[in-house]
Design a protein around this motif. Sequence first.
Motif, PDB file in Angstrom:
ATOM      1  N   LYS A  95      62.677  31.444  70.710  1.00 30.36           N
ATOM      2  CA  LYS A  95      61.499  30.901  70.026  1.00 30.36           C
ATOM      3  C   LYS A  95      60.272  31.770  70.275  1.00 30.36           C
ATOM      4  O   LYS A  95      59.473  32.024  69.368  1.00 30.36           O
ATOM      5  N   LEU A  96      60.125  32.229  71.516  1.00 32.21           N
ATOM      6  CA  LEU A  96      58.982  33.085  71.842  1.00 32.21           C
ATOM      7  C   LEU A  96      59.090  34.434  71.154  1.00 32.21           C
ATOM      8  O   LEU A  96      58.066  35.046  70.806  1.00 32.21           O
ATOM      9  N   PHE A  97      60.308  34.903  70.945  1.00 26.45           N
ATOM     10  CA  PHE A  97      60.502  36.161  70.225  1.00 26.45           C
ATOM     11  C   PHE A  97      59.935  36.052  68.814  1.00 26.45           C
ATOM     12  O   PHE A  97      59.289  36.978  68.315  1.00 26.45           O
ATOM     13  N   GLN A  98      60.184  34.914  68.172  1.00 25.92           N
ATOM     14  CA  GLN A  98      59.640  34.698  66.829  1.00 25.92           C
ATOM     15  C   GLN A  98      58.118  34.552  66.884  1.00 25.92           C
ATOM     16  O   GLN A  98      57.400  35.088  66.039  1.00 25.92           O
ATOM     17  N   GLN A  99      57.624  33.831  67.889  1.00 24.32           N
ATOM     18  CA  GLN A  99      56.185  33.588  67.994  1.00 24.32           C
ATOM     19  C   GLN A  99      55.398  34.876  68.228  1.00 24.32           C
ATOM     20  O   GLN A  99      54.311  35.069  67.657  1.00 24.32           O
ATOM     21  N   TYR A 100      55.946  35.765  69.066  1.00 26.10           N
ATOM     22  CA  TYR A 100      55.241  36.992  69.428  1.00 26.10           C
ATOM     23  C   TYR A 100      55.896  38.234  68.824  1.00 26.10           C
ATOM     24  O   TYR A 100      55.770  39.332  69.378  1.00 26.10           O
ATOM     25  N   GLN A 101      56.549  38.065  67.716  1.00 28.52           N
ATOM     26  CA  GLN A 101      57.326  39.161  67.143  1.00 28.52           C
ATOM     27  C   GLN A 101      56.514  40.442  66.917  1.00 28.52           C
ATOM     28  O   GLN A 101      56.945  41.528  67.329  1.00 28.52           O
ATOM     29  N   PRO A 102      55.330  40.387  66.306  1.00 24.26           N
ATOM     30  CA  PRO A 102      54.576  41.638  66.122  1.00 24.26           C
ATOM     31  C   PRO A 102      54.240  42.320  67.451  1.00 24.26           C
ATOM     32  O   PRO A 102      54.355  43.544  67.569  1.00 24.26           O
ATOM     33  N   THR A 103      53.838  41.531  68.440  1.00 27.80           N
ATOM     34  CA  THR A 103      53.525  42.089  69.767  1.00 27.80           C
ATOM     35  C   THR A 103      54.756  42.731  70.386  1.00 27.80           C
ATOM     36  O   THR A 103      54.698  43.856  70.902  1.00 27.80           O
ATOM     37  N   LEU A 104      55.868  42.035  70.331  1.00 27.70           N
ATOM     38  CA  LEU A 104      57.090  42.533  70.963  1.00 27.70           C
ATOM     39  C   LEU A 104      57.615  43.781  70.262  1.00 27.70           C
ATOM     40  O   LEU A 104      58.117  44.707  70.922  1.00 27.70           O
ATOM     41  N   ARG A 105      57.514  43.816  68.946  1.00 32.03           N
ATOM     42  CA  ARG A 105      57.931  45.023  68.222  1.00 32.03           C
ATOM     43  C   ARG A 105      57.036  46.195  68.600  1.00 32.03           C
ATOM     44  O   ARG A 105      57.503  47.331  68.770  1.00 32.03           O
ATOM     45  N   GLY A 106      55.747  45.905  68.761  1.00 31.53           N
ATOM     46  CA  GLY A 106      54.827  46.961  69.174  1.00 31.53           C
ATOM     47  C   GLY A 106      55.139  47.484  70.558  1.00 31.53           C
ATOM     48  O   GLY A 106      55.040  48.693  70.824  1.00 31.53           O
ATOM     49  N   ILE A 107      55.510  46.577  71.464  1.00 32.06           N
ATOM     50  CA  ILE A 107      55.886  46.990  72.824  1.00 32.06           C
ATOM     51  C   ILE A 107      57.138  47.857  72.790  1.00 32.06           C
ATOM     52  O   ILE A 107      57.217  48.893  73.468  1.00 32.06           O
TER      53      ILE A 107
END
Length: 442
Positions: free
Chosen positions: A136-148
Amino acid sequence: MAGLIIEAAFTDFGSGASLRKMLLTPWPVMVRQLHIVILALVLCVAPGWWSGVAAAADPGFARFLAELWPQAREAGISRATFDAVTVGLEPDYKLPDLILPGRPKTGAPAQAEFVQVPADYLKEASIARLAAAGQKLFQQYQPTLRGIEQRFGVPATVVLAIWGRETDYGRYRLPYDAVRVMATQAYVGRRKDQYRTEFIMAMKIIDEGAVTRQGMRSSWAGATGLTQFLPSEYYKHGVDFDGDGKVDIWNSVPDALASAAQQLVNKGWKPSVRWAYEVRAPGNADCTRGVPELSQPIGQWLREGFTLARNDKLSASELAEPASLLQPEGIYGPAFLTTKNYFVIKEYNFSDLYVLFVGHLADRMTNPQPFATPWAATKQLRTADVEAMQRGLTRLGLYNDKIDGKAGMMTRSALGAYQKSARLKLDCWPSEAVLRSIEAAR
Protein backbone atom coordinates in the motif's frame (compact mmCIF):
# COMPACT_ATOMS: atom_id res chain seq x y z
CA MET A 1 13.84 11.66 60.14
CA ALA A 2 11.39 14.54 60.64
CA GLY A 3 10.57 13.28 64.13
CA LEU A 4 14.24 13.30 65.06
CA ILE A 5 14.59 16.88 63.88
CA ILE A 6 11.59 18.02 65.97
CA GLU A 7 13.00 16.22 69.01
CA ALA A 8 16.35 17.91 68.54
CA ALA A 9 14.72 21.32 68.22
CA PHE A 10 13.23 21.10 71.73
CA THR A 11 16.12 19.33 73.45
CA ASP A 12 17.12 22.54 75.23
CA PHE A 13 13.73 22.75 76.96
CA GLY A 14 13.64 19.25 78.38
CA SER A 15 10.56 17.10 78.72
CA GLY A 16 9.08 19.32 81.48
CA ALA A 17 9.95 22.74 80.11
CA SER A 18 7.85 25.51 81.59
CA LEU A 19 6.30 28.35 79.65
CA ARG A 20 8.52 30.77 81.60
CA LYS A 21 11.66 28.90 80.47
CA MET A 22 10.52 29.02 76.88
CA LEU A 23 9.83 32.74 77.06
CA LEU A 24 13.27 33.39 78.57
CA THR A 25 14.99 31.62 75.62
CA PRO A 26 17.12 34.12 73.63
CA TRP A 27 15.31 35.26 70.49
CA PRO A 28 17.98 34.08 67.95
CA VAL A 29 17.93 30.61 69.47
CA MET A 30 14.14 30.56 69.38
CA VAL A 31 14.14 31.57 65.68
CA ARG A 32 16.67 28.87 64.83
CA GLN A 33 14.59 26.24 66.59
CA LEU A 34 11.40 27.40 64.89
CA HIS A 35 13.14 27.12 61.51
CA ILE A 36 14.13 23.57 62.34
CA VAL A 37 10.57 22.71 63.33
CA ILE A 38 9.17 24.20 60.12
CA LEU A 39 11.67 22.20 58.06
CA ALA A 40 10.67 19.05 59.93
CA LEU A 41 7.00 19.71 59.22
CA VAL A 42 7.74 20.20 55.52
CA LEU A 43 9.53 16.87 55.49
CA CYS A 44 6.54 15.25 57.19
CA VAL A 45 4.01 16.48 54.65
CA ALA A 46 6.17 16.33 51.51
CA PRO A 47 8.86 13.66 51.80
CA GLY A 48 8.59 12.88 48.09
CA TRP A 49 9.44 16.47 47.22
CA TRP A 50 12.60 16.42 49.31
CA SER A 51 13.83 13.09 47.99
CA GLY A 52 13.20 14.26 44.43
CA VAL A 53 15.36 17.33 44.90
CA ALA A 54 18.12 15.26 46.47
CA ALA A 55 17.99 12.69 43.68
CA ALA A 56 18.02 15.35 40.98
CA ALA A 57 21.28 16.83 42.28
CA ASP A 58 24.08 15.32 40.15
CA PRO A 59 26.99 17.76 40.25
CA GLY A 60 29.27 15.39 38.34
CA PHE A 61 26.86 15.25 35.40
CA ALA A 62 26.35 19.02 35.53
CA ARG A 63 30.12 19.54 35.33
CA PHE A 64 30.35 17.06 32.47
CA LEU A 65 27.74 18.99 30.48
CA ALA A 66 29.42 22.32 31.18
CA GLU A 67 32.74 20.95 29.94
CA LEU A 68 31.15 20.08 26.60
CA TRP A 69 30.47 23.70 25.66
CA PRO A 70 33.86 24.37 23.93
CA GLN A 71 33.40 21.29 21.74
CA ALA A 72 29.79 22.24 21.00
CA ARG A 73 30.82 25.79 20.10
CA GLU A 74 33.52 24.44 17.80
CA ALA A 75 30.86 22.31 16.07
CA GLY A 76 28.88 25.48 15.34
CA ILE A 77 26.18 25.04 17.97
CA SER A 78 24.75 28.27 19.35
CA ARG A 79 24.94 29.02 23.06
CA ALA A 80 21.15 29.39 23.14
CA THR A 81 20.64 25.87 21.79
CA PHE A 82 23.30 24.38 24.06
CA ASP A 83 21.66 25.93 27.11
CA ALA A 84 18.15 24.94 26.01
CA VAL A 85 19.20 21.32 25.49
CA THR A 86 21.23 20.92 28.66
CA VAL A 87 19.23 22.92 31.22
CA GLY A 88 17.53 20.52 33.60
CA LEU A 89 18.96 17.52 31.73
CA GLU A 90 19.50 14.51 33.99
CA PRO A 91 21.18 11.16 33.26
CA ASP A 92 19.08 8.03 32.87
CA TYR A 93 20.83 5.42 34.98
CA LYS A 94 18.28 2.78 34.01
CA LEU A 95 19.73 2.51 30.52
CA PRO A 96 21.69 -0.64 29.67
CA ASP A 97 25.37 -0.74 28.73
CA LEU A 98 26.49 1.67 31.48
CA ILE A 99 29.39 1.48 33.90
CA LEU A 100 28.18 2.76 37.28
CA PRO A 101 30.31 2.76 40.45
CA GLY A 102 29.08 0.28 43.01
CA ARG A 103 26.83 -1.54 40.55
CA PRO A 104 27.40 -4.75 38.60
CA LYS A 105 28.57 -4.25 35.05
CA THR A 106 25.81 -4.75 32.51
CA GLY A 107 26.09 -5.06 28.76
CA ALA A 108 23.73 -4.21 25.99
CA PRO A 109 20.37 -5.99 26.14
CA ALA A 110 20.16 -9.14 24.09
CA GLN A 111 18.85 -8.31 20.62
CA ALA A 112 16.08 -10.46 19.23
CA GLU A 113 18.29 -11.06 16.18
CA PHE A 114 20.77 -12.97 18.35
CA VAL A 115 18.63 -14.79 20.91
CA GLN A 116 15.65 -15.95 18.89
CA VAL A 117 15.58 -18.92 16.57
CA PRO A 118 14.86 -17.93 12.95
CA ALA A 119 11.28 -19.24 13.07
CA ASP A 120 10.49 -16.85 15.93
CA TYR A 121 12.29 -13.85 14.48
CA LEU A 122 11.02 -14.40 10.93
CA LYS A 123 7.42 -15.02 11.85
CA GLU A 124 5.28 -15.54 8.80
CA ALA A 125 2.39 -13.53 10.24
CA SER A 126 4.62 -10.52 10.88
CA ILE A 127 6.21 -10.61 7.44
CA ALA A 128 2.84 -11.06 5.72
CA ARG A 129 1.39 -8.08 7.61
CA LEU A 130 4.35 -5.84 6.83
CA ALA A 131 4.41 -6.95 3.19
CA ALA A 132 0.74 -6.03 2.77
CA ALA A 133 1.33 -2.64 4.37
CA GLY A 134 4.42 -2.15 2.21
CA GLN A 135 2.44 -2.77 -0.96
CA LYS A 136 0.00 0.00 0.00
CA LEU A 137 2.83 2.39 0.84
CA PHE A 138 4.48 1.57 -2.47
CA GLN A 139 1.38 2.86 -4.24
CA GLN A 140 1.11 5.88 -1.94
CA TYR A 141 4.74 6.95 -2.41
CA GLN A 142 5.27 5.60 -5.90
CA PRO A 143 6.76 8.77 -7.47
CA THR A 144 9.16 9.18 -4.53
CA LEU A 145 10.19 5.54 -4.58
CA ARG A 146 10.74 5.53 -8.34
CA GLY A 147 12.88 8.61 -7.94
CA ILE A 148 14.93 6.91 -5.23
CA GLU A 149 15.45 3.86 -7.44
CA GLN A 150 16.58 5.99 -10.36
CA ARG A 151 18.94 8.13 -8.28
CA PHE A 152 20.49 5.51 -6.01
CA GLY A 153 19.95 2.17 -7.75
CA VAL A 154 18.40 0.68 -4.60
CA PRO A 155 15.05 -1.10 -5.10
CA ALA A 156 12.06 0.69 -3.57
CA THR A 157 11.05 -2.53 -1.83
CA VAL A 158 14.38 -2.70 0.03
CA VAL A 159 14.11 0.79 1.54
CA LEU A 160 10.46 0.14 2.36
CA ALA A 161 11.48 -3.10 4.11
CA ILE A 162 14.10 -1.25 6.19
CA TRP A 163 11.45 1.29 7.21
CA GLY A 164 9.05 -1.53 8.08
CA ARG A 165 11.59 -3.43 10.15
CA GLU A 166 12.97 -0.41 11.99
CA THR A 167 9.80 1.41 13.03
CA ASP A 168 6.83 -0.50 11.56
CA TYR A 169 6.52 2.21 8.87
CA GLY A 170 6.55 4.92 11.51
CA ARG A 171 3.77 3.43 13.61
CA TYR A 172 6.15 2.41 16.39
CA ARG A 173 6.94 5.33 18.70
CA LEU A 174 10.56 5.17 19.78
CA PRO A 175 10.57 4.96 23.59
CA TYR A 176 13.53 7.11 24.68
CA ASP A 177 14.56 10.76 24.78
CA ALA A 178 17.48 10.66 22.33
CA VAL A 179 19.33 13.61 23.88
CA ARG A 180 19.13 12.10 27.35
CA VAL A 181 20.26 8.71 26.03
CA MET A 182 23.32 10.08 24.29
CA ALA A 183 24.27 12.38 27.16
CA THR A 184 24.04 9.48 29.62
CA GLN A 185 26.02 7.13 27.39
CA ALA A 186 28.66 9.83 26.90
CA TYR A 187 28.88 10.30 30.68
CA VAL A 188 28.91 6.73 32.03
CA GLY A 189 28.49 4.43 29.02
CA ARG A 190 30.90 1.82 27.76
CA ARG A 191 31.57 3.84 24.59
CA LYS A 192 31.96 7.32 26.03
CA ASP A 193 34.03 8.81 23.22
CA GLN A 194 31.63 7.63 20.54
CA TYR A 195 28.58 8.96 22.35
CA ARG A 196 30.24 12.24 23.22
CA THR A 197 30.44 12.84 19.47
CA GLU A 198 26.87 11.59 18.94
CA PHE A 199 25.60 13.92 21.67
CA ILE A 200 27.33 16.93 20.11
CA MET A 201 25.91 16.03 16.70
CA ALA A 202 22.44 15.59 18.15
CA MET A 203 22.61 19.14 19.51
CA LYS A 204 23.82 20.35 16.12
CA ILE A 205 20.82 18.72 14.41
CA ILE A 206 18.49 20.49 16.83
CA ASP A 207 20.37 23.77 16.38
CA GLU A 208 19.91 23.53 12.61
CA GLY A 209 16.16 23.08 13.04
CA ALA A 210 15.83 19.66 11.41
CA VAL A 211 13.87 18.35 14.41
CA THR A 212 12.73 19.71 17.74
CA ARG A 213 14.27 18.69 21.04
CA GLN A 214 11.04 16.88 21.94
CA GLY A 215 10.76 15.26 18.53
CA MET A 216 14.10 13.48 18.72
CA ARG A 217 13.04 10.11 20.11
CA SER A 218 15.30 7.07 19.93
CA SER A 219 16.09 3.50 20.89
CA TRP A 220 18.08 2.85 24.09
CA ALA A 221 21.25 3.17 21.98
CA GLY A 222 20.33 6.53 20.44
CA ALA A 223 19.21 5.47 16.94
CA THR A 224 16.56 7.94 15.83
CA GLY A 225 14.19 8.70 12.98
CA LEU A 226 11.90 6.60 10.78
CA THR A 227 14.82 4.51 9.54
CA GLN A 228 16.93 4.59 12.72
CA PHE A 229 20.09 6.64 12.27
CA LEU A 230 22.63 7.73 14.85
CA PRO A 231 23.37 11.46 14.53
CA SER A 232 26.76 10.73 12.94
CA GLU A 233 25.00 8.58 10.30
CA TYR A 234 22.56 11.41 9.71
CA TYR A 235 25.45 13.66 8.67
CA LYS A 236 27.15 10.94 6.61
CA HIS A 237 24.10 9.71 4.69
CA GLY A 238 21.22 12.17 5.16
CA VAL A 239 19.42 13.35 2.00
CA ASP A 240 16.95 16.21 1.52
CA PHE A 241 14.85 14.36 -1.04
CA ASP A 242 11.67 16.41 -0.68
CA GLY A 243 13.59 19.62 -1.43
CA ASP A 244 12.43 21.68 1.54
CA GLY A 245 15.94 22.72 2.52
CA LYS A 246 16.49 20.35 5.44
CA VAL A 247 17.13 16.66 6.01
CA ASP A 248 14.21 15.42 8.11
CA ILE A 249 14.34 11.68 8.78
CA TRP A 250 11.73 12.03 11.56
CA ASN A 251 8.76 13.39 9.66
CA SER A 252 9.60 13.32 5.94
CA VAL A 253 9.16 9.88 4.40
CA PRO A 254 11.03 10.90 1.21
CA ASP A 255 14.01 12.13 3.24
CA ALA A 256 14.06 9.04 5.49
CA LEU A 257 13.86 6.52 2.64
CA ALA A 258 16.34 8.36 0.43
CA SER A 259 18.74 8.58 3.38
CA ALA A 260 18.44 4.83 3.92
CA ALA A 261 19.20 4.29 0.23
CA GLN A 262 22.16 6.67 0.40
CA GLN A 263 23.55 4.77 3.39
CA LEU A 264 23.39 1.50 1.42
CA VAL A 265 25.09 3.13 -1.57
CA ASN A 266 27.82 4.62 0.63
CA LYS A 267 28.48 1.14 2.00
CA GLY A 268 28.85 -0.42 -1.44
CA TRP A 269 25.42 -1.28 -2.84
CA LYS A 270 25.58 -2.79 -6.35
CA PRO A 271 22.63 -1.83 -8.58
CA SER A 272 20.70 -4.60 -10.32
CA VAL A 273 22.04 -7.31 -7.98
CA ARG A 274 19.75 -9.34 -5.72
CA TRP A 275 20.51 -9.54 -2.02
CA ALA A 276 20.43 -13.39 -1.97
CA TYR A 277 19.07 -16.53 -3.61
CA GLU A 278 17.42 -19.28 -1.58
CA VAL A 279 18.90 -22.66 -2.51
CA ARG A 280 18.80 -26.30 -1.51
CA ALA A 281 22.16 -27.70 -0.46
CA PRO A 282 23.29 -31.13 -1.71
CA GLY A 283 23.60 -33.91 0.85
CA ASN A 284 27.40 -33.75 0.83
CA ALA A 285 27.59 -29.95 1.33
CA ASP A 286 30.20 -28.82 3.87
CA CYS A 287 28.57 -26.26 6.19
CA THR A 288 31.97 -24.99 7.36
CA ARG A 289 32.25 -23.24 3.98
CA GLY A 290 29.56 -20.78 5.03
CA VAL A 291 31.81 -17.77 5.66
CA PRO A 292 32.00 -14.42 3.85
CA GLU A 293 35.62 -15.03 2.82
CA LEU A 294 34.64 -18.03 0.71
CA SER A 295 32.98 -16.50 -2.31
CA GLN A 296 32.58 -17.92 -5.80
CA PRO A 297 30.27 -17.35 -8.78
CA ILE A 298 26.71 -18.50 -8.31
CA GLY A 299 27.13 -20.68 -11.37
CA GLN A 300 29.95 -22.56 -9.62
CA TRP A 301 27.77 -23.23 -6.57
CA LEU A 302 25.11 -24.65 -8.90
CA ARG A 303 27.65 -26.88 -10.62
CA GLU A 304 28.58 -28.24 -7.17
CA GLY A 305 25.02 -29.48 -6.62
CA PHE A 306 23.24 -26.51 -5.06
CA THR A 307 19.86 -25.89 -6.67
CA LEU A 308 17.68 -22.81 -6.72
CA ALA A 309 14.71 -23.27 -4.39
CA ARG A 310 12.32 -21.67 -6.91
CA ASN A 311 13.89 -23.11 -10.07
CA ASP A 312 14.33 -19.57 -11.42
CA LYS A 313 16.16 -18.93 -14.68
CA LEU A 314 19.27 -16.86 -14.03
CA SER A 315 20.93 -14.58 -16.54
CA ALA A 316 24.59 -14.89 -17.46
CA SER A 317 25.44 -11.88 -15.27
CA GLU A 318 23.61 -13.44 -12.32
CA LEU A 319 25.44 -16.73 -12.74
CA ALA A 320 28.73 -14.84 -12.74
CA GLU A 321 27.89 -12.86 -9.59
CA PRO A 322 30.10 -13.84 -6.60
CA ALA A 323 28.20 -15.23 -3.62
CA SER A 324 28.83 -16.80 -0.22
CA LEU A 325 26.96 -19.69 1.38
CA LEU A 326 24.67 -18.89 4.30
CA GLN A 327 23.04 -21.65 6.37
CA PRO A 328 21.49 -19.83 9.36
CA GLU A 329 20.51 -23.11 11.04
CA GLY A 330 23.49 -25.13 9.94
CA ILE A 331 22.41 -28.04 7.78
CA TYR A 332 18.82 -27.55 8.96
CA GLY A 333 16.35 -25.07 7.49
CA PRO A 334 16.82 -22.85 4.42
CA ALA A 335 20.15 -22.14 2.73
CA PHE A 336 21.11 -19.04 0.73
CA LEU A 337 23.71 -17.80 -1.69
CA THR A 338 24.40 -14.26 -0.51
CA THR A 339 25.72 -11.49 -2.76
CA LYS A 340 27.66 -8.36 -1.86
CA ASN A 341 24.36 -6.56 -1.29
CA TYR A 342 23.52 -9.00 1.49
CA PHE A 343 26.57 -7.78 3.41
CA VAL A 344 25.75 -4.15 2.60
CA ILE A 345 22.38 -4.55 4.33
CA LYS A 346 24.21 -6.27 7.17
CA GLU A 347 26.15 -3.03 7.71
CA TYR A 348 22.80 -1.48 8.66
CA ASN A 349 22.35 -4.07 11.42
CA PHE A 350 25.05 -6.69 11.92
CA SER A 351 22.77 -9.70 12.05
CA ASP A 352 22.04 -12.46 9.56
CA LEU A 353 18.44 -12.65 10.73
CA TYR A 354 17.98 -8.90 10.29
CA VAL A 355 19.16 -9.12 6.67
CA LEU A 356 16.98 -12.15 6.04
CA PHE A 357 13.98 -10.28 7.44
CA VAL A 358 14.59 -7.15 5.36
CA GLY A 359 15.49 -9.05 2.20
CA HIS A 360 12.60 -11.49 2.43
CA LEU A 361 10.14 -8.71 3.32
CA ALA A 362 11.31 -6.79 0.23
CA ASP A 363 10.75 -9.89 -1.91
CA ARG A 364 7.31 -10.48 -0.43
CA MET A 365 6.08 -7.10 -1.59
CA THR A 366 6.22 -8.43 -5.17
CA ASN A 367 6.01 -12.20 -4.60
CA PRO A 368 3.68 -13.73 -1.97
CA GLN A 369 5.67 -16.96 -1.57
CA PRO A 370 7.27 -17.68 1.85
CA PHE A 371 10.65 -19.37 2.26
CA ALA A 372 10.71 -22.55 0.18
CA THR A 373 12.26 -24.57 3.02
CA PRO A 374 10.71 -24.21 6.51
CA TRP A 375 12.78 -23.24 9.51
CA ALA A 376 13.67 -26.20 11.71
CA ALA A 377 15.43 -25.18 14.94
CA THR A 378 13.29 -24.83 18.05
CA LYS A 379 15.93 -23.78 20.60
CA GLN A 380 18.70 -21.19 20.73
CA LEU A 381 21.57 -21.26 23.19
CA ARG A 382 21.73 -18.44 25.72
CA THR A 383 24.17 -15.64 24.97
CA ALA A 384 26.43 -16.72 27.84
CA ASP A 385 26.56 -20.27 26.45
CA VAL A 386 27.48 -19.04 22.97
CA GLU A 387 30.24 -16.93 24.55
CA ALA A 388 31.51 -20.04 26.36
CA MET A 389 31.45 -21.91 23.06
CA GLN A 390 33.40 -19.12 21.33
CA ARG A 391 36.00 -19.09 24.12
CA GLY A 392 36.37 -22.85 23.85
CA LEU A 393 36.75 -22.72 20.07
CA THR A 394 39.29 -19.91 20.46
CA ARG A 395 41.26 -21.98 22.96
CA LEU A 396 41.29 -24.85 20.46
CA GLY A 397 42.59 -22.56 17.70
CA LEU A 398 39.45 -22.81 15.58
CA TYR A 399 37.95 -19.34 16.11
CA ASN A 400 39.61 -15.93 16.00
CA ASP A 401 36.69 -13.52 15.87
CA LYS A 402 34.89 -11.55 18.63
CA ILE A 403 33.60 -13.19 21.80
CA ASP A 404 30.14 -11.65 21.59
CA GLY A 405 27.64 -14.44 22.27
CA LYS A 406 26.29 -14.24 18.72
CA ALA A 407 26.23 -17.46 16.73
CA GLY A 408 26.96 -15.88 13.36
CA MET A 409 28.61 -17.24 10.24
CA MET A 410 32.14 -17.35 11.70
CA THR A 411 31.01 -19.09 14.88
CA ARG A 412 28.99 -21.70 13.00
CA SER A 413 31.89 -22.43 10.67
CA ALA A 414 34.34 -22.82 13.58
CA LEU A 415 31.82 -25.04 15.33
CA GLY A 416 31.65 -27.23 12.23
CA ALA A 417 35.45 -27.46 12.17
CA TYR A 418 35.37 -28.70 15.75
CA GLN A 419 32.69 -31.26 14.90
CA LYS A 420 34.92 -32.55 12.13
CA SER A 421 37.95 -32.85 14.42
CA ALA A 422 35.92 -34.52 17.18
CA ARG A 423 34.18 -36.83 14.70
CA LEU A 424 30.76 -35.55 15.70
CA LYS A 425 27.80 -35.07 13.41
CA LEU A 426 28.63 -32.14 11.13
CA ASP A 427 25.67 -29.74 11.32
CA CYS A 428 27.25 -26.35 12.28
CA TRP A 429 24.46 -25.66 14.75
CA PRO A 430 25.31 -24.60 18.36
CA SER A 431 23.66 -27.04 20.73
CA GLU A 432 24.11 -27.85 24.40
CA ALA A 433 25.61 -31.24 23.50
CA VAL A 434 28.32 -29.67 21.35
CA LEU A 435 29.02 -27.04 24.00
CA ARG A 436 29.58 -29.78 26.61
CA SER A 437 31.88 -31.59 24.21
CA ILE A 438 33.95 -28.43 23.60
CA GLU A 439 34.24 -27.73 27.32
CA ALA A 440 35.31 -31.33 27.95
CA ALA A 441 38.06 -30.95 25.31
CA ARG A 442 40.19 -28.93 27.75
